[in-house]
Design an enzyme around this catalytic site. Structure first.
Site, PDB file in Angstrom:
ATOM      1  N   GLU A  15     -11.312   0.860  -3.518  1.00 48.55           N
ATOM      2  CA  GLU A  15     -11.636   0.475  -2.141  1.00 48.55           C
ATOM      3  C   GLU A  15     -12.270   1.651  -1.391  1.00 48.55           C
ATOM      4  OE1 GLU A  15      -8.146  -0.940  -0.145  1.00 48.55           O
ATOM      5  OE2 GLU A  15      -9.188  -1.290   1.756  1.00 48.55           O
TER       6      GLU A  15
ATOM      7  N   LYS B  40      -3.019   5.009  -2.353  1.00 46.97           N
ATOM      8  CA  LYS B  40      -3.971   5.771  -1.554  1.00 46.97           C
ATOM      9  C   LYS B  40      -4.402   6.977  -2.375  1.00 46.97           C
ATOM     10  CE  LYS B  40      -4.101   3.652   2.421  1.00 46.97           C
ATOM     11  NZ  LYS B  40      -5.379   3.156   2.951  1.00 46.97           N
TER      12      LYS B  40
ATOM     13  N   SER C  76       0.847  -1.178   0.000  1.00 43.59           N
ATOM     14  CA  SER C  76       0.000   0.000   0.000  1.00 43.59           C
ATOM     15  C   SER C  76       0.892   1.241   0.000  1.00 43.59           C
ATOM     16  CB  SER C  76      -0.880  -0.038   1.253  1.00 43.59           C
ATOM     17  OG  SER C  76      -1.634   1.135   1.365  1.00 43.59           O
TER      18      SER C  76
ATOM     19  N   ASP D 286     -14.179  -1.837   2.745  1.00 45.08           N
ATOM     20  CA  ASP D 286     -13.286  -2.072   3.884  1.00 45.08           C
ATOM     21  C   ASP D 286     -14.020  -1.571   5.135  1.00 45.08           C
ATOM     22  OD1 ASP D 286     -11.345  -1.905   5.882  1.00 45.08           O
ATOM     23  OD2 ASP D 286      -9.966  -0.626   4.785  1.00 45.08           O
TER      24      ASP D 286
ATOM     25  N   ASP E 196      -7.310   3.088  -2.984  1.00 48.31           N
ATOM     26  CA  ASP E 196      -8.026   3.075  -1.705  1.00 48.31           C
ATOM     27  C   ASP E 196      -8.296   4.512  -1.277  1.00 48.31           C
ATOM     28  OD1 ASP E 196      -9.040   2.662   0.807  1.00 48.31           O
ATOM     29  OD2 ASP E 196      -7.194   1.826   1.667  1.00 48.31           O
TER      30      ASP E 196
ATOM     31  N   GLY F 240      -4.390  -4.612   5.837  1.00 48.85           N
ATOM     32  CA  GLY F 240      -3.262  -4.457   6.752  1.00 48.85           C
ATOM     33  C   GLY F 240      -3.450  -3.181   7.544  1.00 48.85           C
TER      34      GLY F 240
ATOM     35  N   LYS G  11     -10.239  -7.360   7.428  1.00 52.21           N
ATOM     36  CA  LYS G  11      -9.267  -7.022   8.477  1.00 52.21           C
ATOM     37  C   LYS G  11      -9.829  -7.617   9.765  1.00 52.21           C
ATOM     38  CE  LYS G  11      -7.604  -2.589   6.668  1.00 52.21           C
ATOM     39  NZ  LYS G  11      -7.990  -1.156   6.639  1.00 52.21           N
TER      40      LYS G  11
ATOM     41  N   LYS H   6      -1.124  -0.816  -4.384  1.00 53.26           N
ATOM     42  CA  LYS H   6      -2.354  -0.083  -4.015  1.00 53.26           C
ATOM     43  C   LYS H   6      -1.961   1.363  -3.766  1.00 53.26           C
ATOM     44  CE  LYS H   6      -4.849   0.046   0.388  1.00 53.26           C
ATOM     45  NZ  LYS H   6      -5.582  -0.756   1.385  1.00 53.26           N
TER      46      LYS H   6
HETATM   47  O1  NPG Z   1       0.398  -2.542   4.721  1.00 54.54           O
HETATM   48  O2  NPG Z   1      -0.431  -2.641   6.721  1.00 54.54           O
HETATM   49  C1  NPG Z   1      -0.290  -2.104   5.619  1.00 54.54           C
HETATM   50  C2  NPG Z   1      -1.033  -0.819   5.366  1.00 54.54           C
HETATM   51  C3  NPG Z   1      -2.187  -1.032   4.459  1.00 54.54           C
HETATM   52  O3  NPG Z   1      -3.172   0.898   3.546  1.00 54.54           O
HETATM   53  C4  NPG Z   1      -3.108   0.140   4.472  1.00 54.54           C
HETATM   54  N1  NPG Z   1      -3.822   0.279   5.589  1.00 54.54           N
HETATM   55  O4  NPG Z   1      -6.837   2.033   5.147  1.00 54.54           O
HETATM   56  O5  NPG Z   1      -6.312  -0.005   4.800  1.00 54.54           O
HETATM   57  C5  NPG Z   1      -6.035   1.100   5.232  1.00 54.54           C
HETATM   58  C6  NPG Z   1      -4.680   1.379   5.843  1.00 54.54           C
HETATM   59  C7  NPG Z   1      -4.684   1.634   7.318  1.00 54.54           C
HETATM   60  C8  NPG Z   1      -3.488   1.704   7.992  1.00 54.54           C
HETATM   61  C9  NPG Z   1      -5.829   1.828   8.031  1.00 54.54           C
HETATM   62  C10 NPG Z   1      -3.437   1.961   9.357  1.00 54.54           C
HETATM   63  C11 NPG Z   1      -5.779   2.085   9.383  1.00 54.54           C
HETATM   64  C12 NPG Z   1      -4.597   2.150  10.042  1.00 54.54           C
END
Ligand code: NPG
Length: 375
Positions: A213, A163, A135, A238, A188, A290, A262, A161
């Site tokens: 997403e 953001k 990500s 999500d 996302d 994640g 998640k 991915k």
């Molecule tokens: O690789 O763990 C990872 C990060 C993946 O983008 C990611 N996580 O919105 O999904 C999400 C975001 C996130 C991270 C959300 C931290 C909340 C806390």
């Protein structure tokens, strides 16, 4: 088994690079860890709640409070607690999925370590290694973004991915497509758009993305169904999917064609497994999300990502994408994959000396004498 006590601990870990999303920038994690001390052995859980309630309503200090005052008292008095009982025993407490998930995880780890069974075996994993995506946060400029994406592709990640947020969407996607060709790509939005952005989001259709997403706020399930009728790119949810019930309803409404799982968001691995199963039955693919987990959370997530209907690469990146030094042995990328731990329970060992050195708060709840003897 009986839950004799629980050691709660908060640790601070710096990220290797700042991670910017539409809900803020993170430079470190303040992680709440749960160690379950049971009549048969110990187990670890990780709470994914962030420092601020900006991804969802949960936050780490709140999780700590609800564990001590509302969740642990419901388990510590029980003569018998197995992981399969935790959801029911905590059922009177509304919400607080991330806190509940961490507790259930620790109990499950203790239970499985004792009987010598891995998380992967318990979940019914079907592969020894899982495909990994990465990500990529919002960057200051497109050229910096391209450099980061190029680095990750060189490391072997099998899916990117990006953001996105209003003002940082079509152009970065176009730039990545132009530079890196048909690499598997998805975006996302973390709820940053509204239904009135439908025509703009449809501009992403020309880039053959795997999915968009969570474009809209989490409560707007019906609006996602409407949006899905005006964009060709599959919608993935999500934040909206907080339970198997929500997953079932969202699928029925046509709000998503893909689901991000998640375990923390849905209250634990057992509910996550129910979502996996119902999506499999409906022909809806899932992938593992994640939340910048340490090796503890990563071990559980990688094990679950080896279940059959996890058919898209997850946000299960290697430890060095997050931390210079992890609290377990690091997860290392091999040909774009992470190996699924096969040892008992989570199958990873916690580096207790390192853990102690980064702990900024610790408390044992329950029978302190027993927990002291067991640690
Ligand atoms: O690789 O763990 C990872 C990060 C993946 O983008 C990611 N996580 O919105 O999904 C999400 C975001 C996130 C991270 C959300 C931290 C909340 C806390």
């Amino acid at each position: 088994m009986k839950l004799e006590g629980v050691e709660l601990r908060r640790i601070r870990l710096s990220l290797v690079a700042p991670f910017e999303t539409s809900f803020g920038v993170q430079t470190e994690r303040d992680v709440l860890l749960v160690k379950a001390i049971t009549s048969v052995g110990e187990g670890w859980g990780e709470c994914v709640a962030g420092e601020e309630p900006t991804y969802s309503s949960e936050y780490v200090a709140g999780a700590q409070h609800v564990l001590i005052h509302h969740l642990l008292p419901r388990l510590l008095g029980q003569a018998q607690v197995d992981a399969e009982d935790v959801g029911r025993l905590l059922g009177a407490v509304h919400g607080h999925h991330m806190a509940k998930a961490a507790l259930e995880m620790a109990v499950l780890d203790a239970q499985l370590r004792t009987r010598g069974e891995s998380f992967a075996k318990y979940f019914g994993a079907v592969r020894p290694a899982v495909d990994c995506g990465v990500s990529v946060g919002i960057h200051k400029s497109i050229s910096e973004l391209l450099e980061t994406v190029g680095d990750y592709l060189e490391q072997g990640y099998r899916r990117i991915k990006l953001k996105i947020k209003p003002g940082w969407d079509v152009e970065p996607v176009r730039a990545v497509r132009e530079r890196f060709g048909d690499v598997p790509l998805q975006v996302d939005a973390n709820t940053a758009y509204s239904l009135s952005d439908a025509a703009h989001l449809a501009e992403l259709d020309e880039f053959s993305l795997l999915l968009i997403e969570q474009p809209l706020p989490e409560e707007q399930v019906l609006a996602h169904a409407e949006l899905a009728r005006s964009v060709r790119t599959p919608i993935c949810l999500d934040e909206s999917i907080t339970s198997a019930q929500m997953a079932e309803d969202a699928i029925k409404l046509g709000a998503c064609r893909i689901i991000n799982i998640k375990p923390g968001r849905v209250g634990g691995y057992l509910e996550a497994r129910r979502i996996h199963d119902l999506c499999a039955a409906q022909g809806v693919p899932v992938w593992m999300g994640g939340m910048l987990e340490t090796g503890i959370g990563r071990a559980g997530n990688v094990a679950m990502a080896a279940m059959p209907n996890f058919t898209l690469p997850g946000d299960t990146s290697a430890s060095d994408r997050y931390y210079h030094r992890d609290i377990t042995q690091p997860f290392v990328l091999h040909d774009g994959r992470l190996n699924v731990p096969s040892g008992p329970g989570l199958g990873v060992d916690v580096d207790l000396d390192f853990l102690e050195s980064i702990t900024h708060w610790k408390q044992t709840v329950g029978d302190a004498k027993l927990s002291h003897a067991a640690s």
